[in-house]
Design an enzyme around this catalytic site. Structure first.
Site, PDB file in Angstrom:
ATOM      1  N   SER A  65     -32.116  27.448 -31.286  1.00 51.55           N
ATOM      2  CA  SER A  65     -32.170  28.066 -29.947  1.00 51.55           C
ATOM      3  C   SER A  65     -30.910  28.821 -29.554  1.00 51.55           C
ATOM      4  O   SER A  65     -30.939  29.591 -28.591  1.00 51.55           O
ATOM      5  CB  SER A  65     -32.465  27.007 -28.888  1.00 51.55           C
ATOM      6  N   LYS A  68     -31.275  32.451 -29.155  1.00 51.96           N
ATOM      7  CA  LYS A  68     -31.920  33.037 -27.957  1.00 51.96           C
ATOM      8  C   LYS A  68     -30.916  33.833 -27.115  1.00 51.96           C
ATOM      9  O   LYS A  68     -31.278  34.795 -26.448  1.00 51.96           O
ATOM     10  CB  LYS A  68     -32.541  31.919 -27.113  1.00 51.96           C
ATOM     11  N   TYR A 193     -39.213  35.418 -35.196  1.00 51.39           N
ATOM     12  CA  TYR A 193     -38.590  34.344 -34.397  1.00 51.39           C
ATOM     13  C   TYR A 193     -38.105  33.198 -35.295  1.00 51.39           C
ATOM     14  O   TYR A 193     -36.986  32.697 -35.122  1.00 51.39           O
ATOM     15  CB  TYR A 193     -39.592  33.844 -33.357  1.00 51.39           C
ATOM     16  N   TYR A 245     -31.145  23.374 -21.320  1.00 51.92           N
ATOM     17  CA  TYR A 245     -32.503  23.026 -20.856  1.00 51.92           C
ATOM     18  C   TYR A 245     -32.469  22.152 -19.619  1.00 51.92           C
ATOM     19  O   TYR A 245     -31.660  22.389 -18.727  1.00 51.92           O
ATOM     20  CB  TYR A 245     -33.310  22.367 -21.989  1.00 51.92           C
ATOM     21  N   VAL A 263     -31.700  22.880 -31.735  1.00 51.44           N
ATOM     22  CA  VAL A 263     -32.162  21.601 -32.296  1.00 51.44           C
ATOM     23  C   VAL A 263     -31.589  21.271 -33.673  1.00 51.44           C
ATOM     24  O   VAL A 263     -31.794  20.175 -34.174  1.00 51.44           O
ATOM     25  CB  VAL A 263     -33.709  21.481 -32.384  1.00 51.44           C
TER      26      VAL A 263
HETATM   27  O1  DON Z   1     -38.699  27.156 -31.468  1.00 53.43           O
HETATM   28  C1  DON Z   1     -38.235  26.052 -31.771  1.00 53.43           C
HETATM   29  O2  DON Z   1     -38.774  25.002 -31.424  1.00 53.43           O
HETATM   30  C2  DON Z   1     -36.939  26.025 -32.542  1.00 53.43           C
HETATM   31  N1  DON Z   1     -36.876  27.093 -33.494  1.00 53.43           N
HETATM   32  C3  DON Z   1     -35.765  26.130 -31.618  1.00 53.43           C
HETATM   33  C4  DON Z   1     -35.771  25.100 -30.522  1.00 53.43           C
HETATM   34  C5  DON Z   1     -34.420  24.658 -30.107  1.00 53.43           C
HETATM   35  O3  DON Z   1     -33.436  24.846 -30.781  1.00 53.43           O
HETATM   36  C6  DON Z   1     -34.332  23.881 -28.846  1.00 53.43           C
HETATM   37  N2  DON Z   1     -32.954  23.466 -28.616  1.00 53.43           N
HETATM   38  N3  DON Z   1     -32.392  22.540 -28.292  1.00 53.43           N
END
Ligand code: DON
Length: 309
Positions: A65, A68, A193, A245, A263
């Site tokens: 994330s 982003k 993505y 978040y 994550v």
């Molecule tokens: O889209 C997803 O679920 C992952 N590629 C990224 C999510 C993420 O990193 C949330 N962060 N804490």
């Protein structure tokens, strides 16, 4: 020789390390489940061009994330604020990062902000270019310009692992396509993505990206403006209001540094005018943020008096 800054960082890692025991590595993207939960590492890039590091800093990890933040800046550079915010909102949410709930209840249906998965997918859909390769190449070049590290690339294993298990993100995309928030082909969007999320960096790369964002878009080594000032400010603001978040409020109080988590366990910190921080600690709390990494950042913020509030 170990300088005093590095000694201080090592002490802080020792203090934060026990918290990793209370977290778990992400497994919903199977390849991320292979990470060592006991790892903690940090790099800090400072105004004098020095980069101080401690812990397992040669370990590479994927942006997830944190990417982003980068695609938001690029989409704003491609299309301007009016277009981007006609499709994605500016408000924080108390929901988890991958929630679909608000997409159905809000009228018109529009993701609340670009840091949650729905908003980030809508933003990635906007990245200009005629093929996935060209669009990914633009994201990578942008990162190369910020880090001066042209070897940064994506990890195919993590990208494929996410693409094959991304049914929740797939559902978000199809829902948004129905509502004309997503315009392009959904499978191509997911390919782009998942590759963007699988871009591999180390703590030093993150620290310099944080410095550039905190420095209103200017690369400290090349002195080049990589991000227009107003866009760097928008990005920094989203890091404060939505970067962690549904833990962003508590994080603002305890740490007070514009930050973005992923994550994989990475945290990007952008201290305005003079410090970029990169942290890696793959054991996560229940909200998907690095549990040891947040504790480490809290310690660093207190020790060096870095809260912006
Ligand atoms: O889209 C997803 O679920 C992952 N590629 C990224 C999510 C993420 O990193 C949330 N962060 N804490």
């Amino acid at each position: 020789m170990i300088c005093s800054e590095q000694e201080t960082l090592l002490e802080m890692i020792d203090l934060a390390l026990p918290y990793t025991k209370h977290g778990k590595v992400a497994t919903y993207i199977p390849a991320l489940g292979e990470a060592d939960p006991d790892t903690l590492a940090v790099s800090i890039y400072t105004t004098n061009g020095e980069c101080y590091s401690a812990g397992n800093i040669n370990q590479k990890f994927t942006l997830q994330s944190i990417s982003k933040v980068i695609t938001l800046a690029l989409a704003l550079m491609d299309h301007g604020e009016d277009y981007v915010f006609s499709k994605v909102g500016m408000e924080p949410t108390g929901d988890p990062f991958n929630s679909i709930a608000k997409l159905e209840t809000l009228v018109p249906s529009k993701p609340l902000n670009p840091m949650i998965n729905a908003g980030a997918l809508a933003v990635t859909d906007m990245i200009a270019g005629s093929t996935v390769e060209e669009r990914l190449g633009r994201i990578l070049s942008f990162i190369h310009e910020m880090t001066n590290n042209t070897s940064i690339h994506y990890c195919d294993k993590v990208a494929t692992s996410e693409y094959e298990t991304a049914d929740l993100n797939r559902a978000l995309c199809y829902f948004m396509k129905q509502h004309r928030v997503v315009i392009g082909d959904v499978e191509q969007l997911l390919e782009l993505y998942t590759k963007q999320c699988a871009i591999e960096v180390d703590c030093k790369d993150l620290a310099i990206i944080g410095y550039v964002i905190g420095n209103e878009g200017v690369n400290p080594d090349t002195k080049r403006r990589v991000i227009p000032m107003q866009i760097a400010r928008i990005v920094k603001t989203f890091m404060v209001t939505c970067g962690m978040y549904n833990a962003s409020g508590e994080f603002a109080i305890r740490v007070g540094i514009p930050a973005k988590s992923g994550v994989s366990g990475g945290i990007l910190g952008a201290v305005p005018y003079g410090m970029g921080i990169g942290i890696y600690g793959p054991a996560l709390d229940e909200k998907g943020n690095s549990i040891g990494g947040m504790k480490l950042l809290e310690g660093i913020s207190h020790r060096f008096n870095l809260s912006i509030f």
